[in-house]
Design an enzyme around this catalytic site. Structure first.
Site, short mmCIF file in Angstrom:
data_model
loop_
_atom_site.label_atom_id
_atom_site.label_comp_id
_atom_site.label_asym_id
_atom_site.label_seq_id
_atom_site.Cartn_x
_atom_site.Cartn_y
_atom_site.Cartn_z
N GLU A 131 -0.13 -7.55 0.63
CA GLU A 131 0.78 -6.41 0.82
C GLU A 131 0.01 -5.12 0.58
O GLU A 131 -0.97 -5.11 -0.15
CB GLU A 131 1.92 -6.46 -0.21
CG GLU A 131 2.77 -7.69 -0.11
CD GLU A 131 3.71 -7.83 -1.29
OE1 GLU A 131 3.91 -6.85 -2.04
OE2 GLU A 131 4.25 -8.93 -1.46
N CYS A 173 -4.87 29.73 -33.61
CA CYS A 173 -5.20 29.70 -32.19
C CYS A 173 -3.94 29.34 -31.38
O CYS A 173 -3.42 28.24 -31.51
CB CYS A 173 -6.32 28.67 -31.97
SG CYS A 173 -6.85 28.53 -30.28
N CYS A 213 -9.02 32.57 -29.13
CA CYS A 213 -8.92 33.29 -30.40
C CYS A 213 -10.27 33.77 -30.92
O CYS A 213 -10.34 34.41 -31.96
CB CYS A 213 -8.23 32.41 -31.45
SG CYS A 213 -9.25 31.01 -31.94
N LYS A 221 -8.08 -2.09 -5.39
CA LYS A 221 -7.93 -0.64 -5.21
C LYS A 221 -8.97 -0.12 -4.22
O LYS A 221 -10.15 -0.47 -4.31
CB LYS A 221 -8.13 0.08 -6.57
CG LYS A 221 -7.08 -0.30 -7.60
CD LYS A 221 -5.77 0.41 -7.39
CE LYS A 221 -5.63 1.71 -8.07
NZ LYS A 221 -5.41 1.96 -9.39
N LYS A 268 -0.48 -1.69 -1.28
CA LYS A 268 -0.09 -1.18 -2.59
C LYS A 268 0.35 0.27 -2.40
O LYS A 268 -0.47 1.16 -2.17
CB LYS A 268 -1.26 -1.26 -3.57
CG LYS A 268 -0.88 -0.90 -4.98
CD LYS A 268 -2.03 -1.25 -5.92
CE LYS A 268 -1.66 -1.05 -7.37
NZ LYS A 268 -1.26 0.28 -7.70
N CYS A 299 -12.07 23.99 -31.35
CA CYS A 299 -11.82 25.26 -32.01
C CYS A 299 -11.17 24.93 -33.34
O CYS A 299 -10.11 24.32 -33.38
CB CYS A 299 -10.88 26.13 -31.16
SG CYS A 299 -10.22 27.51 -32.12
N TYR A 334 9.44 -7.04 -4.46
CA TYR A 334 9.46 -8.10 -5.48
C TYR A 334 10.90 -8.39 -5.88
O TYR A 334 11.58 -7.49 -6.38
CB TYR A 334 8.64 -7.61 -6.67
CG TYR A 334 8.42 -8.61 -7.79
CD1 TYR A 334 8.34 -9.97 -7.55
CD2 TYR A 334 8.27 -8.16 -9.11
CE1 TYR A 334 8.11 -10.86 -8.58
CE2 TYR A 334 8.04 -9.04 -10.15
CZ TYR A 334 7.96 -10.39 -9.88
OH TYR A 334 7.73 -11.25 -10.91
N CYS A 339 -14.12 30.25 -29.05
CA CYS A 339 -12.86 29.90 -28.43
C CYS A 339 -12.39 31.03 -27.51
O CYS A 339 -12.32 32.18 -27.96
CB CYS A 339 -11.80 29.63 -29.50
SG CYS A 339 -10.17 29.34 -28.81
N ASP A 348 1.65 3.92 -3.20
CA ASP A 348 1.33 4.79 -4.32
C ASP A 348 2.46 5.78 -4.57
O ASP A 348 2.41 6.94 -4.16
CB ASP A 348 0.03 5.53 -4.01
CG ASP A 348 -0.56 6.17 -5.25
OD1 ASP A 348 -1.47 6.99 -5.11
OD2 ASP A 348 -0.08 5.87 -6.36
#
Ligand code: IVH
Length: 668
Positions: free
Chosen positions: A111, A429, A408, A310, A113, A423, A224, A405, A115
């Site tokens: 079958e 922050c 901050c 896949k 698959k 950070c 199914y 960062c 998505d």
């Protein structure tokens, strides 16, 4: 009067037929306009004659804007996932395992698959009773109202020979054409775009307003069937029968008689799938005979009788414009590549993850580089390489990881042995503060209704909440003046915050956001230490002694509680009434009666669900395992225990107990 009833009924039948022709068979026999006229007439007659209401009427497919939230429903049969393979060699290995396991001839059903997002539909007496999402596999959301709007899903089955009760599972999909149109409209409205049709489908299915869902053009393929009285012992045959009941079944399902047939199927669809109206990400192979499926059985996570192959993640090449850096709730820094938009397995990609400083370094990445982007099955694509050949004479600056960062300004740090930069300014922050609050209110944590990312952001900016404890000081009059809020939503939030005081301790342990403490670990900690004070004073040795807790988690827990401000926070939460210990109920459910025992559950039960038995085994210190082996102490057997398990148990001399025996055992 009866005349009206007859008219209504015949219109319903006729419209159902047109829906079926259009959405399931792709073969409309009247114009859209004629169809709309008939539907409008039916709607009018139903409005005038409410006594003839029917939940299965095609008029019910327009949805409603009444939002009821979703209730969680336990799956009668758990919704498992499939083992993944990525190569023909692995498919061959699967084929050989099956051949060896069965030792007789067999057929494989191949079958596509699909998505999208999986769904479980329950039909009772031919009527759609319930539609539930996969959720965590054992429990999902009841999304019946939304699913009813999907025209290709029958509300009333055709024909007569269906079992009085059964489940059918499949994938809800948003066709490419609908997805593209939706994203185009969202772009016009400056709304966030969906990354791919899968997200769009699952996002749509979770909308509170089913009348919007009705307009989103979702579709569904079923693959199914489950139940006690299925039409046939052959999966392929069952799908064909389901098609005769009005379900949309993929026309591309094939029977394979050999490994070569399977390989041919893969090779054909590898390219041909691009011409399909919906997204696919692979192929599913299933043993056709249900009897043989049973004999092969299951591992803990997936059936041994099926496998997913896949397709290769597609790759694209595009230009890197600049790199930005995002700070998460734990302070971890994620570098993000901002790219020239590029098509990748059917979607447009503009950003991709660069993971960490080491990866940037190893790619020797420069601004303006042509980079390869791949989708690893996940939502955020990643950069996998650089086309150095394409580098111009004028090569851009080398990409440097930031030292401070971006939010901050605090200098970043890197813990030993870890790839990520952090950070450390967790109290000052903003994205970290907001992230912790968002985590605290999230569904699996305190599940505070009415609060979302945006609201948290607003509250934070207005200085209303600076930590999770501040949530409990919010008042309607403080928040209702906020733009677009209003009295009703404000009250909703306050009620939600109040309701969180009843959230059990194990979820509180998860919600406070200790690094590396996910849902399962939080549960283990809560059951092992029973209240926050014991947990706070636990030593590293005591922590490691708990099942599944290793050094890394233990250290993180200790470090969290060694911060005075975290203790302060806990005290505040405790004062507000947040659960800081397991309830008496929970404690009494907990013992070491089954310590050291390994128990397999098989069959169906009357008094409790399989999941409840699993939870009981764990609460009493036992281990629930999925397959019978020499190490198994007991099999807790219900009705219809698998014959393979029974035989194995007898061979190994494993004790078989029924639910009463088990309940007596833990009673002691
Ligand atoms: S069979 C026990 N068949 O893939 C077997 N699944 O990881 C149940 N899917 O959760 C799944 N197309 O959402 C099956 N033809 C197909 C499928 C399919 C897509 C999805 C499904 C499932 C996941 C498996």
């Amino acid at each position: 009067m009866d005349n009206v009833k007859e008219t209504i009924e015949s219109l319903r039948k006729e419209i159902d037929e047109h829906n079926y022709n259009y959405y399931v068979c792709n073969n409309p026999t009247i114009s859209d306009r004629e169809f709309d006229e008939k539907l409008a007439l039916l709607q009018k007659l139903e409005n005038e004659n409410p006594q003839y209401f029917s939940a299965e009427s095609p008029t019910q497919r327009v949805g409603s804007d009444i939002s009821a939230g979703f209730t969680q429903v336990e799956h009668r049969y758990p919704m498992l996932s499939l083992g993944n393979t990525y190569s023909i060699a692995e498919v061959e290995a699967f084929y050989n395992r099956v051949a060896q396991g069965l030792n007789e001839s067999f057929e494989i059903v191949a079958e596509l698959k699909y998505d999208g997002t999986s769904i479980s539909l329950t039909y009772e007496d031919g009527k759609l009773l319930r539609a539930v999402t996969r959720g965590d596999g054992t429990k999902g959301d009841d999304v019946t109202a939304n699913v009813k709007t999907i025209r290709s899903i029958p509300l009333q089955l055709r024909g007569e020979n269906y079992p009085s009760s059964f489940e059918i599972r499949g994938e809800i999909l948003m066709p490419w054409s609908v997805f593209e149109k939706l994203n185009y409209e969202r772009e016009q409205q400056e709304e966030a775009l969906f990354a791919n049709p899968r997200n769009a489908a699952s996002g749509t299915l979770k909308l509170q307003n089913s009348s919007i869902v009705a307009k989103r053009g979702l579709d569904a393929y079923l693959y199914y069937m489950l139940g006690e009285n299925l039409p046939s012992d052959n999966h392929y045959q069952n799908l064909a029968t389901a098609a005769s009941w009005g379900f949309k079944i993929s026309p591309d399902t094939k029977i394979c008689h050999s490994l070569q047939d399977m390989i041919d199927y893969i090779n054909y669809w590898d390219t041909e799938r691009k011409n399909l109206p919906v997204a696919t990400d692979g192929i599913v192979f299933k043993v056709a005979s249900l009897k043989q499926q049973k004999a092969l059985g299951y591992t803990a996570k997936s059936p041994r009788w099926a496998i997913a192959y896949k397709f290769q993640a597609e790759q694209a090449c595009t230009r890197l414009n600049y790199v930005s850096f995002q700070i998460g709730r734990t302070g971890a820094v994620t570098p993000v590549a901002n790219l020239d938009p590029v098509q990748l397995s059917g979607t447009i990609v503009k950003r991709a993850s660069l993971h960490n400083a080491d990866i940037i370094e190893s790619l020797d990445l420069h601004i303006g580089d042509m980079v390869y982007v791949e989708k690893g099955g996940e939502i955020i694509p990643k950069i996998t390489g650089v086309d150095t050949e394409a580098r111009m004479l004028l090569i851009g600056d080398k990409v440097k990881f930031i030292k401070n960062c971006p939010e901050c300004g605090t200098p970043l740090i890197r813990y030993e042995g870890e790839a990520a930069h952090y950070c450390p300014n967790d109290t000052g922050c903003p994205p970290q503060i907001k992230g912790r609050i968002e985590h605290y209110i999230s569904r699996k944590a305190m599940n505070i209704d009415g609060l979302g990312e945006e609201t948290v952001d607003t509250f934070y900016k207005q200085g209303l909440v600076k930590d999770i404890a501040d949530l409990y000081t919010l008042k309607v009059e403080d928040i209702s003046p906020i733009e677009r809020m209003g009295e009703k939503s404000a009250q909703n939030i306050i009620d939600g915050v109040k309701a969180s005081l009843n959230v059990p301790f194990e979820r509180v342990v998860y919600a406070i956001g200790i690094r590396f403490v996910g849902e399962t670990v939080a549960k283990k900690l809560a059951f092992a230490f029973k209240n926050i004070d014991t947990l706070i004073s636990a030593t590293k040795e005591e922590l490691i002694a708990v099942d599944e807790i290793g050094e890394r988690i233990a250290e993180s827990v200790i470090s969290y509680f060694s911060e005075p401000r975290n203790i302060e926070l806990i005290e505040k939460l405790r004062d507000f009434g947040v659960q800081m210990q397991l309830s008496e109920d929970r404690i009494s459910q907990f013992s070491e009666t089954l310590k050291g025992l390994s128990i397999v559950i098989s069959g169906t039960f009357e008094k409790h669900s399989r999941d409840e038995y699993k939870a009981m085994i764990e609460q009493h210190g036992g281990k629930n395992t999925s397959s019978v082996s020499a190490k198994t102490d007991y099999i807790l057997a219900g009705d219809n225990m698998g014959p393979a398990k029974l035989e194995k148990a007898q061979k190994l001399g494993v004790k078989i107990i029924n639910e009463n025996d088990f309940l007596n055992m833990i009673e002691k």
